[in-house]
Scaffold this active site. Structure first.
Site, PDB file in Angstrom:
ATOM      1  N   HIS A  14      -7.097  28.721 -20.590  1.00  0.00           N
ATOM      2  CA  HIS A  14      -6.205  29.645 -19.893  1.00  0.00           C
ATOM      3  C   HIS A  14      -6.897  30.267 -18.682  1.00  0.00           C
ATOM      4  CE1 HIS A  14      -4.057  33.697 -19.695  1.00  0.00           C
ATOM      5  NE2 HIS A  14      -3.086  32.822 -19.518  1.00  0.00           N
ATOM      6  N   HIS A  56      -2.987  34.643 -10.450  1.00  0.00           N
ATOM      7  CA  HIS A  56      -1.963  35.061 -11.398  1.00  0.00           C
ATOM      8  C   HIS A  56      -1.071  36.174 -10.857  1.00  0.00           C
ATOM      9  CE1 HIS A  56      -0.354  37.573 -14.693  1.00  0.00           C
ATOM     10  NE2 HIS A  56      -0.161  36.414 -15.297  1.00  0.00           N
TER      11      HIS A  56
END
Length: 266
Positions: A14, A56
């Site tokens: 991740h 992100h």
């Protein structure tokens, strides 16, 4: 763990090995590859001059020494920032080299995977301002086409999948690149998906570990509906054990090395 022997769960890093290195940096993805991750997860946003970068948040404030929204900055602006300064540099001297902590373009990440020497899959999550509807997906598909990833060779599967919390985004990807698998991400178990059905254009379910903890039977409903299950973000040993017991196909984690060890693969 006896469950690990029943089927191989794909371990997805991740934002790279983001517990050990600054997220979305070359350092984090190189560490994830070194640790043996089966796949790499990244978020992509479009810069003001049309480049897909791995960031992100909508703004760069949290993960860099700069400020501002990604969509209002050009690639040259982002390249001048340090995306590793927020993480303790004493943990790894390599972070002191700007090539490891400068902004990472999706194209550079694709090149890293291509040169890895083994099959590594990519799970790419689309992030975008709604006013840019369709532009992120169009640019993404164009880039995958250029790398030969949108249409797999005969007898093979594409090593890339596209993920999003937006059903509309996945529908656009499915229409433009039908061979590329799509993952519908879910933070909460809503009435829309409670029975195991997913929105049109979505082929894989991506529930949060919170959903899986609170509703373990949901994994069976998804499977009965014909969907594979990829769970995020799974970091704690008890959650890894739960996912293994339920037979999910992929675990998305900040700790790929620890998860691979727990699954008996290292």
């Amino acid at each position: 763990m006896t469950h690990a022997r029943e089927h191989t769960i794909q371990v997805v890093a991740h934002r790279g090995a983001s517990e050990d290195a600054p997220e979305h940096t070359l350092a984090a993805y190189m560490k994830a590859i070194e640790d043996g991750a089966d796949a790499l997860e990244c978020d992509v946003r479009l810069t003001a001059d049309g480049h897909l970068v791995c960031v992100h948040d909508r703004r760069v404030n949290r993960t860099s020494n700069g400020r501002g929204a990604v969509s209002t900055l050009e690639l040259a602006d982002l390249a001048a920032l340090d995306f590793g300064a927020w993480k303790d540099p004493n943990e790894s001297p390599d972070w002191g080299d700007p090539q490891y902590t400068s902004v990472l373009t999706l194209e550079r990440l694709l090149a890293l995977v291509a040169d890895a020497g083994r099959r590594i899959e990519l799970a790419i999550e689309t992030k975008h301002p709604t006013r840019w509807a369709g532009q992120v997906e169009a640019r993404l598909v164009e880039l995958l086409e250029r790398y030969g990833l949108a249409r797999p060779r005969t007898g093979t599967t594409t090593p890339v999948r596209i993920m999003s919390f937006s059903a509309r985004s996945l529908h656009r990807v499915a229409a433009a690149a039908p061979a590329v698998p799509t993952v519908y991400l879910m933070q909460w178990l809503t009435p829309r998906v409670r029975d195991g059905r997913l929105p049109a254009g979505s082929r894989i379910a991506g529930p949060s570990i919170r959903i899986v903890r609170n509703h373990p039977g949901y994994v069976d409903r998804l499977r009965q509906a014909g969907h594979r299950v990829h769970v995020w973000t799974v970091n704690e040993p008890q959650d890894v054990e739960l996912c293994a017991r339920l037979g999910v196909e992929a675990i998305i984690t900040n700790r790929p090395k620890q998860v691979l060890t727990q699954l008996g693969r290292l």
